[in-house]
Motif scaffolding. Structure first.
Motif, PDB file in Angstrom:
ATOM      1  N   ILE A  98      42.669 103.086 184.598  1.00  0.00           N
ATOM      2  CA  ILE A  98      41.863 104.201 184.110  1.00  0.00           C
ATOM      3  C   ILE A  98      42.202 105.476 184.894  1.00  0.00           C
ATOM      4  N   ILE A 118      34.012 107.425 190.315  1.00  0.00           N
ATOM      5  CA  ILE A 118      34.687 107.777 189.071  1.00  0.00           C
ATOM      6  C   ILE A 118      33.655 108.036 187.976  1.00  0.00           C
ATOM      7  N   GLY A 123      36.691 107.128 183.397  1.00  0.00           N
ATOM      8  CA  GLY A 123      36.669 105.662 183.416  1.00  0.00           C
ATOM      9  C   GLY A 123      36.817 105.099 182.021  1.00  0.00           C
ATOM     10  N   TYR A 124      35.777 104.387 181.562  1.00  0.00           N
ATOM     11  CA  TYR A 124      35.845 103.748 180.248  1.00  0.00           C
ATOM     12  C   TYR A 124      35.067 104.506 179.185  1.00  0.00           C
ATOM     13  N   LEU A 138      31.388 104.762 187.852  1.00  0.00           N
ATOM     14  CA  LEU A 138      31.873 103.611 188.612  1.00  0.00           C
ATOM     15  C   LEU A 138      32.191 103.990 190.056  1.00  0.00           C
TER      16      LEU A 138
END
Length: 266
Positions: A98, A118, A123-124, A138
């Motif tokens: 990521i 993060i 990230g996601y 995160l």
């Protein structure tokens, strides 16, 4: 005169005192202690939005996007410290993780330990994945054990990057090596070697050998390219410029042979 009974009583009392004086102290019962909660914040923020804390500085060079790293790591949710992933001596390419993790790795040096905070956007994101909810921030604690850099990519010389001729469609070409071999038709499958390179820098992006390409499945521009060639020839093709801002890529193709194209199964 003291009686034997009194003597024995005095001796017993003295012995008890001595035993109490020199007996080892009873070990105190262990007191239950709560484990410290993980630290889920960082001290330094980058322009891209990543935050980090240097726990232990490292030494030497830093990885880049092409590097393959070996790390110990632990990943946690910022919201509650839940650990969702960890690894020991894990290996992966920097460019394969990521964005926030990749940016953090490029700040580190071998032997260093960092905490990376993060944001979800690095990230996601809104999709999340597995145990990671949507829009989750995160925290990773990372030890950079080592890294290696791949050898530099080949570069096509400046004089061999451009084309001096062009077709009516705008396809540029030059004949690198000529031959009088058979030309393909739409019913053939071409066997080719090809090298795709950046038209401006000459950096080779992809190189394949004995690639099988049915002409009836090739893109129109590549089908036009192959129809110009005979077996044994090598051409350089300069693709027409796109309007979407994509990087310009050119290709060197050698037509090795022809086979009947496979019949589509019903």
């Amino acid at each position: 005169m003291t009686s034997p009974t009194l003597k024995r009583a005095a001796f017993t009392a003295l012995t008890s005192v001595l035993l109490l004086q020199f007996a080892p102290a009873q070990a105190a019962a262990p007191v239950a202690t709560k484990s410290k909660p993980p630290v889920l914040s960082c001290t330094t923020q980058t322009a891209e939005g990543l935050s980090y804390t240097v726990i232990t500085p490292g030494k030497g060079e830093r990885p880049n996007t092409e590097s393959k790293v070996t790390v110990n790591y632990k990943g946690m949710l910022t919201a509650d410290g839940t650990e969702f992933d960890s690894g020991q001596a894990a290996q992966f390419p920097v460019g394969g993780v990521i964005p926030g993790f990749a940016q953090g790795l490029q700040l580190m040096q071998v032997g260093g330990s960092y905490r990376l905070c993060i944001p979800a956007v690095l990230g996601y994101g809104a999709a999340g994945t597995g145990p990671i909810p949507a829009n989750a921030d995160l925290v990773f604690e990372v030890d950079l054990l080592s890294f290696i850099n791949p050898p530099p990519k080949p570069v096509i010389p400046v004089a061999e990057r451009t084309c001096s001729q062009a077709t009516a469609s705008g396809l540029g070409f030059d004949i690198v090596q000529s031959a009088a071999g058979k030309k393909p038709t739409d019913g053939d499958m071409a066997l080719v070697d090809f090298t795709i390179f950046d038209a401006n820098t000459g950096v080779v992006e992809q190189k394949r050998e004995w690639e099988k390409i049915p002409l009836n499945q090739a893109s129109p521009i590549f089908r036009e390219s192959l129809n110009m060639m005979g077996i044994g020839t090598t051409y350089r093709f300069c693709m027409p410029k796109t309007t979407d801002g994509s990087p310009e890529s050119n290709i060197i193709v050698t037509l090795i042979g022809l086979r009947p194209a496979p019949t589509a199964e019903n």
